[in-house]
Design an enzyme around this catalytic site. Structure first.
Site, short mmCIF file in Angstrom:
data_model
loop_
_atom_site.label_atom_id
_atom_site.label_comp_id
_atom_site.label_asym_id
_atom_site.label_seq_id
_atom_site.Cartn_x
_atom_site.Cartn_y
_atom_site.Cartn_z
N PHE A 140 -7.27 3.61 -3.78
CA PHE A 140 -5.91 4.16 -3.74
C PHE A 140 -5.20 3.64 -4.99
CE2 PHE A 140 -1.46 4.22 -2.57
CZ PHE A 140 -1.34 5.46 -1.97
N ASP A 209 -8.63 -4.27 1.28
CA ASP A 209 -7.47 -3.45 1.67
C ASP A 209 -7.87 -2.69 2.93
OD1 ASP A 209 -5.69 -1.31 2.00
OD2 ASP A 209 -5.27 -1.16 -0.13
N TYR A 234 1.95 1.29 8.88
CA TYR A 234 2.57 2.58 9.25
C TYR A 234 1.56 3.67 9.53
CZ TYR A 234 2.26 2.64 4.10
OH TYR A 234 1.83 2.52 2.80
N LYS A 235 0.27 3.38 9.41
CA LYS A 235 -0.75 4.40 9.69
C LYS A 235 -1.23 4.24 11.13
CE LYS A 235 -2.29 4.24 4.85
NZ LYS A 235 -1.68 5.43 4.27
N ARG A 383 -7.14 16.65 4.26
CA ARG A 383 -7.41 15.41 5.00
C ARG A 383 -6.93 15.54 6.43
NH1 ARG A 383 -5.30 9.67 2.97
NH2 ARG A 383 -3.41 10.59 3.78
C1 LIG Z 1 -5.59 2.08 0.64
C2 LIG Z 1 -4.10 2.03 0.44
N1 LIG Z 1 -3.55 0.96 -0.16
C3 LIG Z 1 -2.21 0.90 -0.35
C4 LIG Z 1 -1.38 1.93 0.07
C5 LIG Z 1 0.10 1.95 -0.16
O1 LIG Z 1 0.70 0.77 -0.29
P1 LIG Z 1 2.27 0.57 -0.05
O2 LIG Z 1 2.42 0.27 1.41
O3 LIG Z 1 2.62 -0.53 -0.92
O4 LIG Z 1 2.95 1.84 -0.38
C6 LIG Z 1 -1.93 3.03 0.70
C7 LIG Z 1 -1.03 4.12 1.16
O5 LIG Z 1 -1.39 5.12 1.68
C8 LIG Z 1 -3.31 3.10 0.88
O6 LIG Z 1 -3.87 4.16 1.45
#
Ligand SMILES: Cc1ncc(COP(=O)(O)O)c(C=O)c1O
Length: 410
Positions: A140, A209, A234-235, A383
């Site tokens: 990402f 991550d 938030y997911k 998706r």
């Molecule tokens: C793998 C991954 N890392 C990081 C993020 C986003 O990070 P942040 O919460 O800082 O916007 C996302 C957002 O969809 C993501 O899918």
């Protein structure tokens, strides 16, 4: 109207009905606010748990409105980052005391990665020579951007490689490796145990991550000796738009965790107001500044939906949902119109299905207009995220059917 094979529709609808009737997690759907759309975007923003608005109203009206400053102590605001971290811990296979909630995933990637390089450089001349950060080339984007900056700040070279190539590039120069557990675009699940072991064998520090795996499948942070991990809430954790992220620091590393953002909340004596910095013990070291209490307490309430729910059961249902979706797509969608890019093997699949499709942006716009909500990732990916807590098999059949109808029209 569709010209789908009526027998196939009838057979798959009947299968969906039986699968829903046998689904031991089906009762959880009532814990969420949903309507008659098929919501397959929980891998971007989870649905609202039904009891959260009342809890947030109480935080605003009573804790803030009436108790005001007293709430930092009396309502447990001050300790919320660690307390909520301990609520997330069992969902990612961590014992208590290793997760702190706060800031965004991006900020936590920064903290974790710089701290990882500092950890790797300890232990004499061998450590000091470590000057490479390896990053998932398909990551990402935010992780890649932050890794580039972390590399510049620590005097490292950034080495972007695909996760499968990581073991081949590790060596005595590797300081830290930043990987995504599940690829946000393809839904591919990477092999966290073996990649972590490979990173350790090279004497480096592993940072994971977990944005697309936490709440959807077992992670096993403690079991697999992960050093540091970050993730959003938030997911699949349904914490709400922009809800705070979390940072995991393995217990044995906590006393050596040297945060690049040592804000006053991570001080051993935050109210001592000292000019010299002295880090607190434990995961609290990962804190920075004043926590965003409204979002954080909405997240805490949202985590109630997990009471009594096993992550293994969630994983089993997630695989059954994605299997069924792939089968319905194969059955309904005209040959060659979409190409699944999510691996078929369960060991390599997260909780989403990504389909390559020439006019993906337009197709998704039309799907949403017809009540099937997924999302689109440039340039050509449809998706569909499957949140086992509230997605059922009839939803899956309907999504594939509406997708086929939409594609047949264009
Ligand atoms: C793998 C991954 N890392 C990081 C993020 C986003 O990070 P942040 O919460 O800082 O916007 C996302 C957002 O969809 C993501 O899918």
């Amino acid at each position: 109207m569709s010209d789908l094979d009526a027998a196939a529709v009838s057979e798959l609808s009947e299968r969906a009905r039986k699968l829903d009737a046998a689904d031991e997690l089906a009762y959880l759907r009532d814990r969420f606010v949903l309507d008659d759309t098929v919501y397959l975007d929980g891998n971007s923003l989870g649905a609202l748990p039904a009891h959260v608005p009342d809890r947030v109203a109480d935080v605003v009206r009573r804790e803030w409105g009436e108790l005001r400053i007293r709430s930092w102590e009396e309502s447990g605001w001050w300790t919320a980052p660690e307390r909520i971290g301990d609520r997330i811990a069992p969902l990612v296979g961590a014992a208590p005391g290793q997760i702190v909630v706060g800031d965004s995933t991006s900020v936590n990637v920064f903290k974790a990665l710089v701290a990882a390089v500092r950890l790797a450089r300890e232990g004499g001349p061998a450590g000091a020579g470590r000057d490479e950060i390896v990053v998932d080339a398909s990551t990402f984007p935010t992780d890649g951007y932050i890794a580039e900056s972390a590399a510049r700040l620590t005097g490292c070279t950034l080495r972007p490689v695909l996760p499968a190539e990581v073991p081949g590039v590790l060596g005595e120069r590797t300081a830290a490796v930043l990987l995504n557990h599940v690829d946000y675009r393809t839904g591919r699940l990477h092999d966290l145990p073996s990649l972590t072991a490979a990173v350790h064998a090279a004497g480096a520090v592993a940072v994971w991550d977990l944005c697309h795996s936490a709440g959807a499948l077992p992670v096993g942070l403690d079991e697999h000796d992960v050093d540091l991990a970050v993730g959003c809430t938030y997911k699949y954790l349904n914490g709400g738009p922009g809800s705070p992220a979390y940072l995991y620091v393995r217990r044995e590393l906590q006393s050596r965790f040297d945060s690049p953002l040592p804000g006053w909340n991570s001080h051993a004596e935050p109210f001592g107001m000292r000019s010299e910095y002295a880090p607190a013990e434990g995961a609290v070291r990962g804190r920075v500044g004043t926590p965003d209490i409204l979002s954080m307490l909405a997240l805490e309430a949202a985590l109630d939906v997990w009471d009594g729910v096993s992550v293994d059961a969630v994983r089993a249902k997630s695989l059954a949902l994605t299997d069924f979706f792939l089968e319905c797509v194969r059955e309904y969608v005209p040959e060659g119109r979409v190409v699944p890019v999510t691996p078929v093997a369960h060991a390599e699949r997260g909780s989403q299905v990504a389909l390559r499709c020439g006019d993906a942006g337009e197709v998704m716009r039309r799907l949403i207009a017809r009540g099937v909500v997924g999302d689109y990732r440039a340039p050509d990916i449809l998706r569909f995220g499957f949140t086992p807590l509230y997605v059922g098999f009839a939803d899956v059949e309907r999504a594939a059917r509406v997708l086929a109808e939409t594609l047949r029209e264009s």
